[in-house]
Design a protein around this motif. Structure first.
Motif, PDB file in Angstrom:
ATOM      1  N   ARG A 346       0.813  -1.213   0.000  1.00  0.00           N
ATOM      2  CA  ARG A 346       0.000   0.000   0.000  1.00  0.00           C
ATOM      3  C   ARG A 346       0.849   1.267   0.000  1.00  0.00           C
ATOM      4  N   LEU A 348       1.973   2.753   2.597  1.00  0.00           N
ATOM      5  CA  LEU A 348       1.695   3.611   3.748  1.00  0.00           C
ATOM      6  C   LEU A 348       2.882   3.621   4.718  1.00  0.00           C
ATOM      7  N   PRO A 349       3.139   4.771   5.356  1.00  0.00           N
ATOM      8  CA  PRO A 349       4.261   4.892   6.293  1.00  0.00           C
ATOM      9  C   PRO A 349       4.208   3.850   7.402  1.00  0.00           C
ATOM     10  N   PRO A 351       6.192   3.797  10.810  1.00  0.00           N
ATOM     11  CA  PRO A 351       7.148   4.146  11.862  1.00  0.00           C
ATOM     12  C   PRO A 351       7.228   3.034  12.904  1.00  0.00           C
ATOM     13  N   PRO A 379       7.442   9.113  13.333  1.00  0.00           N
ATOM     14  CA  PRO A 379       6.500   9.468  12.250  1.00  0.00           C
ATOM     15  C   PRO A 379       6.674  10.900  11.745  1.00  0.00           C
TER      16      PRO A 379
ATOM     17  N   SER B   7      -5.139   2.747   9.550  1.00  0.00           N
ATOM     18  CA  SER B   7      -4.470   2.001   8.479  1.00  0.00           C
ATOM     19  C   SER B   7      -2.950   2.073   8.623  1.00  0.00           C
ATOM     20  N   MET B   8      -2.485   2.961   9.496  1.00  0.00           N
ATOM     21  CA  MET B   8      -1.033   3.078   9.708  1.00  0.00           C
ATOM     22  C   MET B   8      -0.807   3.775  11.046  1.00  0.00           C
ATOM     23  N   ALA B   9       0.430   3.743  11.528  1.00  0.00           N
ATOM     24  CA  ALA B   9       0.787   4.491  12.728  1.00  0.00           C
ATOM     25  C   ALA B   9       1.009   5.944  12.333  1.00  0.00           C
ATOM     26  N   GLU B  33      -1.803  11.447   9.670  1.00  0.00           N
ATOM     27  CA  GLU B  33      -0.590  11.985   9.046  1.00  0.00           C
ATOM     28  C   GLU B  33       0.615  11.257   9.613  1.00  0.00           C
ATOM     29  N   SER B  34       1.500  10.840   8.717  1.00  0.00           N
ATOM     30  CA  SER B  34       2.725  10.193   9.148  1.00  0.00           C
ATOM     31  C   SER B  34       3.760  10.403   8.062  1.00  0.00           C
ATOM     32  N   PHE B  59      -1.518  10.388  18.885  1.00  0.00           N
ATOM     33  CA  PHE B  59      -0.728   9.404  18.141  1.00  0.00           C
ATOM     34  C   PHE B  59      -1.450   8.062  18.196  1.00  0.00           C
ATOM     35  N   GLU B  62      -1.030   1.379  14.123  1.00  0.00           N
ATOM     36  CA  GLU B  62      -1.788   0.653  13.113  1.00  0.00           C
ATOM     37  C   GLU B  62      -2.764  -0.278  13.806  1.00  0.00           C
TER      38      GLU B  62
END
Lengths: 450, 70
Positions: A346, A348-349, A351, A379, B7-9, B33-34, B59, B62
């Motif tokens: 995907r 996506l980041p 961290p 991040p 969907s993400m950290a 935002e990351s 913060f 995921e």
């Protein structure tokens, strides 16, 4: 020469600049935010200065704190690296106003290239072919539709002050253009402080090829071959190589000479890169000029046998270019891959903590890393962990080295694009050197990614 | 009842819904935002927002639950 260098950047590029300084005996000062206090580049620096809390706006983009840090530590020059403040003319001005050397071009040359719309006009006037597009910015969706219908779809919508792919979108109809306009303008406004957009005809299946130029303060300028940088995701590069396997030498020389003339027309000094699109018919079009060192500069160093950071420091100190165009010799083939902290599918980041980071130990593989095992990837910044650079006499040899090097990498604790890099290195199109900017979008995902 | 998960950290950049709002499947409910990237988080199902577990600036990791729908 520079006596003490303040590095206004972080991660792998800070480490890269430090390495040259160490070899030249120049002490370095690291600037760091709270999030980077234990980072590799801080530990490797001779001195370090805290410049603010984690968000870039409060630290790595904080001009006052950076200039004050440089003055306090007695540095006589500031290297901006890439990204962050590297193309910010106000920063260059503030550095020079404080009596320090800014390792970069004159403020006027930075300003001339900062706005993409103005850069297009200036470079067209200097003889570079440009992609057909709007003459200036477009102010409204209605205005954009009028221009788009004159040029013809598909259209690339871009931010005038943009970079890093932000605010860029391909649109294929009036409806798509109208829908994309407001969002991209708002993003450009929030990232660059300028919401102006412009339009370019979208060149289908282009190669992204760039030319490295270098100028000294006496007006001598040369180019150091090309780089093929077509393998990108979200308009950010993932794999770069030199020379381009697609561009014939004669075209590379034509583009190189044109780039040197164009850079001379704006009084350029230092390292700069002209980005071009090259279409299937080998027509080339100016995209933009980056007035700084590029992330992918190592592939040029590898085949030209030079240290571009050393050149930057020497030229900033008033020295002449160490070679003439006729003395530039490009040998072999070099490929760089960027290791990103991101989901390989995907994008996506991701961290987190690097619980394991095994890298190839082969000295033929040049490592440009900003992190070590057990480091935390926060991040707050770009997902670039580092780069692997392989060089061999031939492209086939370099590809083989790359495959071997990637097979030796293990990363645990966070997700990275490593599986994707492994697949790219085995992709038939990559093996043939047939890479266009839609490479990743049209790539079949192999088992290593799944 | 269903959850909308991260969907993400990253950091919560925008919260696009409030308790009591009705949400359609496919609608963006939160923007994370990351690493300089803004990523909208979409609800997979339709429903009414019962709980918003996060606020701008928080913060999240995921898979953390961001919003609960009835």
């Amino acid at each position: 020469m520079v006596r003490k260098l303040f590095i206004a950047n972080r991660g792998e590029i800070a480490c890269r600049i430090q390495r040259t300084c160490k070899r030249l005996g120049i002490p370095t000062v690291a600037a760091y935010s709270d999030a980077d206090k234990d980072a590799l580049f801080v530990q490797q620096a001779d001195e370090s200065v805290h410049i603010g809390p984690p968000p870039v706006s409060a630290s790595y983009l904080n001009i006052e704190a950076i200039v004050a840090g440089a003055v306090k530590t007695g540095a006589d020059a500031i290297h901006p690296g890439y990204g962050l403040l590297s193309e910010n003319a106000d920063f260059a001005e503030a550095v020079r106003a404080a009596g320090l050397v800014f390792v970069g071009p004159p403020v006027e040359a930075m300003r001339a290239m900062a706005n993409k719309v103005e850069a297009r006009q200036r470079m067209q006037a200097a003889g570079l072919p440009i992609v057909p597009g709007s003459t200036g910015g477009v102010d409204s969706p209605e205005d954009a539709v009028l221009v788009a219908n004159r040029i013809g779809y598909p259209i690339m919508l871009k931010a005038s002050s943009g970079g890093g792919g932000i605010g860029m979108q391909i649109v294929r109809s009036d409806d798509e253009l109208k829908k994309a306009f407001a969002g991209n303008s708002a993003r450009a406004k929030s990232y660059f402080g300028d919401g102006q957009l412009f339009l370019e005809k979208y060149v289908e299946h282009p190669h992204h090829v760039e030319i490295q130029v270098f100028f000294d303060q006496m007006g001598n300028g040369i180019y150091l071959g090309d780089r093929e940088c077509s393998i990108q995701r979200r308009h950010q590069k993932v794999v770069e190589e030199a020379p381009s396997p697609f561009v014939p030498t004669s075209l590379m020389e034509t583009m190189g000479e044109a780039a040197v003339r164009a850079a001379a027309s704006i009084g350029y000094v230092g390292a700069g890169t002209f980005e071009f699109l090259v279409d299937a018919n080998l027509s080339y079009y100016f995209l933009e000029m980056n007035t700084r060192l590029q992330v992918e500069h190592p592939v040029t160093e590898q085949i030209a046998g030079v240290d571009l950071v050393e050149w930057q420091l020497a030229i900033a100190s008033g020295q002449a270019l160490p070679m003439r165009q006729s003395e530039v010799q490009l040998n072999g083939h070099s490929i760089e891959v960027r290791l990103y902290a991101e989901d390989p599918i995907r994008g996506l980041p991701s961290p987190g903590t690097l619980t394991r980071l095994d890298l190839p130990k082969d000295p033929a593989v040049r490592l440009e890393m900003g992190y070590r095992a057990s480091d935390v990837v926060t991040p707050f910044y770009d997902p670039l962990l580092g780069k692997l650079v392989v060089t061999a006499e031939t492209r086939e040899g370099a590809v083989q080295l790359l495959q071997k090097a990637l097979a030796q990498c293990r990363v645990e604790g966070i997700k990275t694009n490593l599986p994707r890099l492994v697949d790219i290195a085995k992709d038939p199109r990559f093996l043939e050197g047939v890479t266009t900017t839609d490479f990743l979008e049209t790539m079949t995902l192999n088992d290593s990614v799944r | 009842m269903s959850d909308v998960r991260a969907s993400m950290a990253g950091t919560v950049f925008q919260v696009l819904v409030a308790v009591g709002d009705s949400v359609q499947a496919g609608q963006d409910v939160v923007v994370l935002e990351s690493m300089k990237m803004e990523v909208p988080v979409t609800s997979e199902s339709s429903g009414t927002v019962r709980e918003v577990r996060i606020a701008v600036g928080d913060f999240v990791n995921e898979e953390d639950v961001l919003v609960v729908l009835d």
